[in-house]
Write an enzyme that holds these catalytic residues in place. Structure first.
Site, PDB file in Angstrom:
ATOM      1  N   SER A 141      -6.156  67.211  12.104  1.00  0.00           N
ATOM      2  CA  SER A 141      -5.722  66.739  10.791  1.00  0.00           C
ATOM      3  C   SER A 141      -6.849  65.939  10.144  1.00  0.00           C
ATOM      4  O   SER A 141      -7.683  65.351  10.841  1.00  0.00           O
ATOM      5  CB  SER A 141      -4.489  65.840  10.939  1.00  0.00           C
ATOM      6  N   TYR A 154       0.489  59.151  15.165  1.00  0.00           N
ATOM      7  CA  TYR A 154       0.023  60.458  14.692  1.00  0.00           C
ATOM      8  C   TYR A 154      -1.486  60.448  14.460  1.00  0.00           C
ATOM      9  O   TYR A 154      -2.213  61.327  14.934  1.00  0.00           O
ATOM     10  CB  TYR A 154       0.759  60.816  13.402  1.00  0.00           C
ATOM     11  N   LYS A 158      -4.492  62.534  16.503  1.00  0.00           N
ATOM     12  CA  LYS A 158      -5.375  63.504  15.857  1.00  0.00           C
ATOM     13  C   LYS A 158      -6.845  63.142  16.058  1.00  0.00           C
ATOM     14  O   LYS A 158      -7.691  64.027  16.248  1.00  0.00           O
ATOM     15  CB  LYS A 158      -5.030  63.617  14.368  1.00  0.00           C
TER      16      LYS A 158
END
Length: 263
Positions: A141, A154, A158
């Protein structure tokens, strides 16, 4: 796209029944690849395989479980004679700071987003060695580079994916195995629509996604098929000199300075 670009290739796509993973499975199968769609929901696996067609088969498994990933790789080898490509597309998004993210949620994000890549690769790489090489592509991401507020687990997962990709690329370069990461901004997937439902307020889901799209210089969110095209390129013979890379596909988002400067 050549109709036989991946002819004779055996491909596993984790998270392959929905979103970007589904688009990748469709892209590989449409180019002649024999694709094993791996996901943990039997109904979505069955639906994806039926829609993709005869070049796809399914495997219900959890990327967090070593025995499931070992059996998934064994299934691909048994069905297709080996393994050439692993596309790691399984992932989840959860909101929270390090203060308000429960430990089990933190662990779940890392287990699916990061450990899933480790486990699938752990069993895939020996089979790629037997084929004389292969390609691994992981979905990361743009939040590996710059974070929103309130997505600590998150974003951390990533960033870790990009670091893992670099390490794996170095470890396996001499074996003719390339390892790369694809780093999208917002893409119209079920996960993005889940987030839109959380944050839409008085807007509709579609209106919220359109508003988010305006934050990208190109003026829209990405399409899963656009991500799949990049994944397929990195898995193809055209990209054999690319390894250890993390490639942004973000509509210009990371090129934009996110503050307003005085005139």
């Amino acid at each position: 796209m050549s109709a036989d670009e991946f002819s004779g290739r055996s491909i596993i796509v984790t998270g392959g029944s929905l979103g970007m993973g589904r688009a990748c499975a469709e892209r590989f199968a449409g180019a002649g690849g024999r694709v094993l769609v791996v996901a943990n929901d039997a109904a979505s696996v069955d639906e994806a395989v039926a829609a993709i067609g005869p070049n796809a088969s399914g495997f219900v498994g959890d990327v967090r479980r070593a025995d499931d990933m070992e059996r998934a790789v064994a299934a691909a080898v048994a069905r297709h004679g080996g393994l050439d490509v692993l596309a790691c597309c399984a992932g989840i998004q959860r909101y929270g700071t390090v203060v308000d993210t429960p430990e089990d949620v933190w662990d779940d994000v890392f287990d699916i987003n990061l450990k899933g890549i480790y486990l699938a690769s752990r069993f895939a790489i020996p089979e790629m060695r037997r084929r004389g090489g292969g390609a691994i592509v992981a979905i990361s991401s743009v939040q590996a580079y710059a974070s929103q507020a309130g997505v600590a687990a998150y974003t951390a997962s990533k960033g870790a994916i990009n670091a893992l990709v670099r390490a794996m690329a170095l470890d396996h370069a001499a074996e003719n195995i390339t390892v790369n990461a694809v780093c999208p901004a917002s893409v119209d997937t079920p996960m993005l629509r889940w987030a839109a439902d959380l944050w839409k307020g008085e807007h509709s889901q579609d209106e919220t996604i359109a508003l988010w799209g305006k934050g990208h210089p190109v003026g829209r969110v990405g399409k899963p098929s656009e991500i799949a095209d990049l994944v397929a390129f990195l898995a193809s013979d055209k990209a054999r000199f690319i390894t250890g890379a993390d490639i942004k596909i973000d509509g210009g988002t990371m090129a934009k300075l996110g503050i307003v400067l005085p005139e």
